[in-house]
Write a protein that holds these residues in place. Structure first.
Motif, PDB file in Angstrom:
ATOM      1  N   GLY A 145      -8.614  -3.979   9.560  1.00 47.34           N
ATOM      2  CA  GLY A 145      -7.487  -4.691  10.165  1.00 47.34           C
ATOM      3  C   GLY A 145      -6.200  -3.909   9.988  1.00 47.34           C
ATOM      4  O   GLY A 145      -5.972  -3.299   8.936  1.00 47.34           O
ATOM      5  N   ARG A 146      -5.370  -3.924  11.024  1.00 46.03           N
ATOM      6  CA  ARG A 146      -4.136  -3.119  11.022  1.00 46.03           C
ATOM      7  C   ARG A 146      -3.213  -3.437   9.837  1.00 46.03           C
ATOM      8  O   ARG A 146      -2.720  -2.541   9.171  1.00 46.03           O
ATOM      9  N   GLU A 147      -2.996  -4.735   9.589  1.00 47.54           N
ATOM     10  CA  GLU A 147      -2.078  -5.133   8.516  1.00 47.54           C
ATOM     11  C   GLU A 147      -2.562  -4.615   7.168  1.00 47.54           C
ATOM     12  O   GLU A 147      -1.779  -4.111   6.362  1.00 47.54           O
ATOM     13  N   ASN A 148      -3.873  -4.750   6.932  1.00 43.03           N
ATOM     14  CA  ASN A 148      -4.433  -4.283   5.654  1.00 43.03           C
ATOM     15  C   ASN A 148      -4.334  -2.769   5.519  1.00 43.03           C
ATOM     16  O   ASN A 148      -4.113  -2.239   4.429  1.00 43.03           O
ATOM     17  N   ILE A 149      -4.496  -2.085   6.648  1.00 42.18           N
ATOM     18  CA  ILE A 149      -4.386  -0.616   6.614  1.00 42.18           C
ATOM     19  C   ILE A 149      -2.961  -0.209   6.227  1.00 42.18           C
ATOM     20  O   ILE A 149      -2.757   0.645   5.356  1.00 42.18           O
ATOM     21  N   LEU A 150      -1.979  -0.860   6.825  1.00 43.80           N
ATOM     22  CA  LEU A 150      -0.576  -0.532   6.506  1.00 43.80           C
ATOM     23  C   LEU A 150      -0.276  -0.843   5.040  1.00 43.80           C
ATOM     24  O   LEU A 150       0.381  -0.055   4.349  1.00 43.80           O
ATOM     25  N   LYS A 151      -0.784  -1.990   4.574  1.00 52.66           N
ATOM     26  CA  LYS A 151      -0.573  -2.354   3.155  1.00 52.66           C
ATOM     27  C   LYS A 151      -1.233  -1.337   2.226  1.00 52.66           C
ATOM     28  O   LYS A 151      -0.714  -1.008   1.159  1.00 52.66           O
ATOM     29  N   HIS A 152      -2.396  -0.848   2.656  1.00 53.73           N
ATOM     30  CA  HIS A 152      -3.131   0.121   1.827  1.00 53.73           C
ATOM     31  C   HIS A 152      -2.349   1.439   1.711  1.00 53.73           C
ATOM     32  O   HIS A 152      -2.299   2.041   0.643  1.00 53.73           O
ATOM     33  N   TYR A 153      -1.763   1.877   2.816  1.00 48.20           N
ATOM     34  CA  TYR A 153      -0.921   3.089   2.755  1.00 48.20           C
ATOM     35  C   TYR A 153       0.203   2.908   1.738  1.00 48.20           C
ATOM     36  O   TYR A 153       0.544   3.823   0.998  1.00 48.20           O
ATOM     37  N   LYS A 154       0.786   1.704   1.719  1.00 50.78           N
ATOM     38  CA  LYS A 154       1.881   1.422   0.779  1.00 50.78           C
ATOM     39  C   LYS A 154       1.379   1.537  -0.652  1.00 50.78           C
ATOM     40  O   LYS A 154       2.041   2.126  -1.520  1.00 50.78           O
TER      41      LYS A 154
END
Ligand code: G3P
Length: 218
Positions: free
Chosen positions: A39-48
């Motif tokens: 999921g896009r949101e989780n991917i962005l959070k993971h980068y953080k």
């Protein structure tokens, strides 16, 4: 030479970081999927999360293949943390996006590079990093390491500032050969990195030192 770790697995990133020699992280959509991030949101959070662990450059890859989509994604990714580098594939639209982003002062990593011509274009566009994939060339009976040497020669001829980031590393000799040639960075899975530590004479010598010390205490 800088050491990056090529994974999206937080435990592996933490372990490599704990060694004190880690300079950055590279990821790609396959590595994200392997780490179970969906999921896009989780991917962005993971980068953080990754960017919070490692202060050095963290490559986050776009999945768009058109210029506008890449730029939109790049802006979103660049907002995550100051150490995010936008990873963009070496295709025509990607080349335009690298030029645009480098003109804006946004760091880029040109990925999926398999020829010195592609690396030359990446440097002309102002890519911060170029990622030649050594292992995947070796896989098809091509000489991955020769590509690193060719790019080093070309970049030195013209003093291009683009950093050679040797990628698709499969074993410790890929790291050592990259260092011999003068790659600026190697991005490696954890296993080849840890393999650099090993030598049987180190183990044998340490066992003898510890045994002699123990005897001296009897
Ligand atoms: O950084 C690129 C790298 O992840 C590709 O490695 O092993 O999938 O060829 P590999």
């Amino acid at each position: 030479m800088k050491f990056f770790i090529d994974t999206a697995n937080l435990e592996e990133i933490k372990e490599a970081h704990s060694l004190g020699i880690l300079d950055g992280v590279t990821t790609n959509p396959s590595l994200m999927a392997k780490a179970g991030i969906k999921g896009r949101e989780n991917i962005l959070k993971h980068y953080k999360k990754i960017a919070d662990i490692v202060p050095g450059d963290v490559s986050a890859e776009v999945i768009s293949t058109d210029f506008d989509g890449m730029i939109k994604e790049a802006m979103e990714l660049a907002e995550i943390a100051p150490n995010i580098v936008i990873k963009i594939p070496m295709i025509k639209e990607g080349l335009k996006a690298i030029k645009y982003l480098s003109d804006q002062g946004i760091k880029t990593n040109c990925t999926l590079v398999f020829s010195s011509g592609q690396a030359l274009l990446a440097a002309k566009a102002g890519a911060t990093y170029v990622s030649p994939f050594i292992g995947r060339l070796d896989d098809i009976s091509s000489e991955g390491m020769q590509l690193i040497a060719d790019i080093r020669l070309i970049y030195d001829n013209y003093a291009y500032e683009t950093k050679i980031l040797a990628a698709s590393i499969r074993h410790p000799m890929h790291i050592i050969e990259s260092a011999r040639i003068g790659a600026d960075v190697v991005t490696t899975p954890l296993k080849p990195l840890l393999s650099l530590l090993n030598h049987p004479l180190t183990d044998k010598g340490l066992a003898k030192f510890l045994e002699d010390y123990r005897k001296s205490q009897e």
